[in-house]
Enzyme design. Sequence first.
Site, PDB file in Angstrom:
ATOM      1  N   HIS A  58      28.919 136.313  38.031  1.00 33.40           N
ATOM      2  CA  HIS A  58      28.077 135.498  37.136  1.00 33.40           C
ATOM      3  C   HIS A  58      28.867 134.849  36.022  1.00 33.40           C
ATOM      4  O   HIS A  58      28.287 134.464  35.012  1.00 33.40           O
ATOM      5  CB  HIS A  58      26.946 136.368  36.565  1.00 33.40           C
ATOM      6  CG  HIS A  58      26.006 136.832  37.624  1.00 33.40           C
ATOM      7  ND1 HIS A  58      25.195 137.929  37.460  1.00 33.40           N
ATOM      8  CD2 HIS A  58      25.758 136.372  38.878  1.00 33.40           C
ATOM      9  CE1 HIS A  58      24.488 138.117  38.577  1.00 33.40           C
ATOM     10  NE2 HIS A  58      24.800 137.177  39.443  1.00 33.40           N
ATOM     11  N   CYS A 110      32.612 117.550  25.623  1.00 30.51           N
ATOM     12  CA  CYS A 110      33.781 117.604  26.507  1.00 30.51           C
ATOM     13  C   CYS A 110      34.790 116.535  26.072  1.00 30.51           C
ATOM     14  O   CYS A 110      34.424 115.357  25.930  1.00 30.51           O
ATOM     15  CB  CYS A 110      33.325 117.339  27.946  1.00 30.51           C
ATOM     16  SG  CYS A 110      34.691 117.081  29.082  1.00 30.51           S
TER      17      CYS A 110
HETATM   18  C1  BV8 Z   1      20.266 131.912  42.806  1.00 31.82           C
HETATM   19  C2  BV8 Z   1      24.376 135.687  33.572  1.00 31.82           C
HETATM   20  C3  BV8 Z   1      19.868 130.097  44.257  1.00 31.82           C
HETATM   21  C4  BV8 Z   1      23.503 135.138  32.507  1.00 31.82           C
HETATM   22  C5  BV8 Z   1      22.756 136.488  35.161  1.00 31.82           C
HETATM   23  C6  BV8 Z   1      12.787 131.969  40.978  1.00 31.82           C
HETATM   24  C7  BV8 Z   1      13.456 130.844  40.512  1.00 31.82           C
HETATM   25  C8  BV8 Z   1      14.851 130.746  40.573  1.00 31.82           C
HETATM   26  C9  BV8 Z   1      15.587 131.787  41.117  1.00 31.82           C
HETATM   27  C10 BV8 Z   1      14.893 132.887  41.561  1.00 31.82           C
HETATM   28  C11 BV8 Z   1      13.521 133.002  41.516  1.00 31.82           C
HETATM   29  N1  BV8 Z   1      13.165 134.215  42.031  1.00 31.82           N
HETATM   30  C12 BV8 Z   1      14.270 134.886  42.401  1.00 31.82           C
HETATM   31  C13 BV8 Z   1      15.305 134.076  42.134  1.00 31.82           C
HETATM   32  C14 BV8 Z   1      16.673 134.385  42.351  1.00 31.82           C
HETATM   33  C15 BV8 Z   1      17.229 134.863  41.006  1.00 31.82           C
HETATM   34  C16 BV8 Z   1      16.783 136.296  40.804  1.00 31.82           C
HETATM   35  O1  BV8 Z   1      17.255 137.164  41.495  1.00 31.82           O
HETATM   36  N2  BV8 Z   1      15.854 136.511  39.846  1.00 31.82           N
HETATM   37  C17 BV8 Z   1      15.363 137.855  39.591  1.00 31.82           C
HETATM   38  C18 BV8 Z   1      15.030 137.989  38.094  1.00 31.82           C
HETATM   39  C19 BV8 Z   1      14.169 138.116  40.471  1.00 31.82           C
HETATM   40  N3  BV8 Z   1      18.649 134.753  41.151  1.00 31.82           N
HETATM   41  C20 BV8 Z   1      19.243 133.633  40.752  1.00 31.82           C
HETATM   42  O2  BV8 Z   1      18.691 132.712  40.159  1.00 31.82           O
HETATM   43  C21 BV8 Z   1      20.716 133.552  41.118  1.00 31.82           C
HETATM   44  N4  BV8 Z   1      20.947 132.285  41.720  1.00 31.82           N
HETATM   45  O3  BV8 Z   1      19.495 132.602  43.395  1.00 31.82           O
HETATM   46  O4  BV8 Z   1      20.551 130.618  43.136  1.00 31.82           O
HETATM   47  C22 BV8 Z   1      20.626 128.905  44.639  1.00 31.82           C
HETATM   48  C23 BV8 Z   1      21.378 128.948  45.800  1.00 31.82           C
HETATM   49  C24 BV8 Z   1      22.064 127.817  46.173  1.00 31.82           C
HETATM   50  C25 BV8 Z   1      22.032 126.663  45.377  1.00 31.82           C
HETATM   51  C26 BV8 Z   1      21.310 126.658  44.174  1.00 31.82           C
HETATM   52  C27 BV8 Z   1      20.592 127.787  43.801  1.00 31.82           C
HETATM   53  C28 BV8 Z   1      21.575 133.608  39.861  1.00 31.82           C
HETATM   54  C29 BV8 Z   1      21.409 134.948  39.203  1.00 31.82           C
HETATM   55  C30 BV8 Z   1      22.423 135.067  38.071  1.00 31.82           C
HETATM   56  C31 BV8 Z   1      21.706 134.961  36.748  1.00 31.82           C
HETATM   57  N5  BV8 Z   1      22.644 135.287  35.674  1.00 31.82           N
HETATM   58  N6  BV8 Z   1      23.648 136.756  34.215  1.00 31.82           N
HETATM   59  C32 BV8 Z   1      23.779 135.809  31.208  1.00 31.82           C
HETATM   60  O5  BV8 Z   1      24.367 136.915  31.181  1.00 31.82           O
HETATM   61  O6  BV8 Z   1      23.333 135.249  30.208  1.00 31.82           O
HETATM   62  S1  BV8 Z   1      21.793 137.726  35.715  1.00 31.82           S
HETATM   63  C33 BV8 Z   1      21.791 139.061  34.636  1.00 31.82           C
HETATM   64  O7  BV8 Z   1      20.756 139.958  35.018  1.00 31.82           O
HETATM   65  C34 BV8 Z   1      23.015 139.928  34.728  1.00 31.82           C
HETATM   66  O8  BV8 Z   1      24.187 139.206  34.901  1.00 31.82           O
HETATM   67  C35 BV8 Z   1      22.748 140.790  35.917  1.00 31.82           C
HETATM   68  O9  BV8 Z   1      23.238 140.198  37.066  1.00 31.82           O
HETATM   69  C36 BV8 Z   1      21.255 140.723  36.072  1.00 31.82           C
HETATM   70  C37 BV8 Z   1      20.681 142.103  36.099  1.00 31.82           C
HETATM   71  O10 BV8 Z   1      21.088 142.696  34.940  1.00 31.82           O
HETATM   72  P1  BV8 Z   1      21.828 144.133  35.049  1.00 31.82           P
HETATM   73  O11 BV8 Z   1      23.279 143.898  34.978  1.00 31.82           O
HETATM   74  O12 BV8 Z   1      21.302 144.919  36.199  1.00 31.82           O
HETATM   75  O13 BV8 Z   1      21.339 144.734  33.725  1.00 31.82           O
HETATM   76  P2  BV8 Z   1      19.899 145.288  33.446  1.00 31.82           P
HETATM   77  O14 BV8 Z   1      19.728 145.268  31.981  1.00 31.82           O
HETATM   78  O15 BV8 Z   1      18.891 144.632  34.327  1.00 31.82           O
HETATM   79  O16 BV8 Z   1      20.016 146.804  33.953  1.00 31.82           O
HETATM   80  C38 BV8 Z   1      20.953 147.664  33.340  1.00 31.82           C
HETATM   81  C39 BV8 Z   1      20.905 148.953  34.124  1.00 31.82           C
HETATM   82  O17 BV8 Z   1      21.873 149.827  33.575  1.00 31.82           O
HETATM   83  C40 BV8 Z   1      19.561 149.641  34.034  1.00 31.82           C
HETATM   84  O18 BV8 Z   1      19.144 150.006  35.338  1.00 31.82           O
HETATM   85  C41 BV8 Z   1      19.855 150.891  33.185  1.00 31.82           C
HETATM   86  O19 BV8 Z   1      19.110 152.011  33.628  1.00 31.82           O
HETATM   87  C42 BV8 Z   1      21.320 151.118  33.487  1.00 31.82           C
HETATM   88  N7  BV8 Z   1      22.069 151.814  32.434  1.00 31.82           N
HETATM   89  C43 BV8 Z   1      21.814 151.839  31.094  1.00 31.82           C
HETATM   90  N8  BV8 Z   1      22.778 152.607  30.485  1.00 31.82           N
HETATM   91  C44 BV8 Z   1      23.630 153.039  31.465  1.00 31.82           C
HETATM   92  C45 BV8 Z   1      23.188 152.535  32.702  1.00 31.82           C
HETATM   93  N9  BV8 Z   1      23.824 152.793  33.860  1.00 31.82           N
HETATM   94  C46 BV8 Z   1      24.928 153.575  33.802  1.00 31.82           C
HETATM   95  N10 BV8 Z   1      25.419 154.089  32.663  1.00 31.82           N
HETATM   96  C47 BV8 Z   1      24.787 153.855  31.482  1.00 31.82           C
HETATM   97  N11 BV8 Z   1      25.287 154.387  30.341  1.00 31.82           N
END
Ligand code: BV8
Length: 246
Positions: free
Chosen positions: A119, A147
């Site tokens: 990402h 840019c």
């Molecule tokens: C794509 C950068 C297609 C940004 C991120 C409707 C419209 C559009 C798209 C979609 C849609 N429905 C679904 C989609 C697909 C979408 C998606 O999956 N949405 C989800 C919400 C359903 N995906 C996309 O849009 C991707 N692109 O599909 O494109 C396409 C294809 C071809 C051509 C054109 C288009 C792009 C997804 C990337 C988005 N960018 N990040 C920024 O940072 O600002 S995503 C962001 O959330 C993070 O990077 C990460 O990837 C994601 C999930 O976050 P996590 O890292 O899991 O963190 P989170 O807080 O959720 O969880 C933390 C975990 O840690 C918890 O479980 C917790 O219990 C645990 N934890 C806490 N403490 C600890 C621990 N674990 C261990 N030790 C600890 N101490």
Amino acid sequence: MAIPEELISRLRSARSVAVLTGAGISAESGVPTFRDAQTGLWAKYSPEELATPEAFRRNPKLVWEWYAWRRQRVGSVKPNAGHVALVRLEELVPEFTLITQNVDGLHQKAGSRHVLELHGNIRRSKCFDEDVVVEGWEDSKEVPPRCPRCGGLIRPDIVWFGEALPERIFAEAEQASAKCDVFFSIGTSSLVYPAAGLAYSALSGGALVVEINPGATSLSTEASYSFREAAGKFLPELVRKIPGKA
Ligand code: BV8
């Protein structure tokens, strides 16, 4: 905590290991996870609202400032024992692939050599129009900056929702996940695709899948092992046991 002998012996005999990390591995460094409540000024926005090209087109200044605030917060944090344990794991297995969803650069700071950033990286910026990285720009008062080549708006080099992941990087991550012997899913809610799909590629490739997360996720019931543990505590203990008796 008890670490099953079978997992240790599988790791000792593993030829290739792939690891996917999410915001949870940086939590113990003080970086709020992606779904932690946004604090203060940002409390009223959800990341899904701000981390999109539409949000940037609609309000480039707001989105730029949100990332500037996050970049500044990330600038001062250090890798934790979880990041460091993964550097050690890389030394212990013949083929190691580290795949991260995080944009904080902490794996590289910890010493991981080859990191697949699915990402992007909050420390890099790129031109919104040309989609190429921009190293520097004139320090005008304009926010976001422009840019130097084409005058377009500069944006963070981060993959937003609705944007495609870098093709070559994701292909390499997909291939490593499909052919590894052991796959770790560490600190991710397994909600966002296509990154979350990598664990299933590993499962269908016959890998042993190990989840490390204090909270349960949709992967927990599919994984071979799911440890309700913090990465910073569990990973060092696990990695320490590997070299033991061969
Ligand atoms: C794509 C950068 C297609 C940004 C991120 C409707 C419209 C559009 C798209 C979609 C849609 N429905 C679904 C989609 C697909 C979408 C998606 O999956 N949405 C989800 C919400 C359903 N995906 C996309 O849009 C991707 N692109 O599909 O494109 C396409 C294809 C071809 C051509 C054109 C288009 C792009 C997804 C990337 C988005 N960018 N990040 C920024 O940072 O600002 S995503 C962001 O959330 C993070 O990077 C990460 O990837 C994601 C999930 O976050 P996590 O890292 O899991 O963190 P989170 O807080 O959720 O969880 C933390 C975990 O840690 C918890 O479980 C917790 O219990 C645990 N934890 C806490 N403490 C600890 C621990 N674990 C261990 N030790 C600890 N101490």
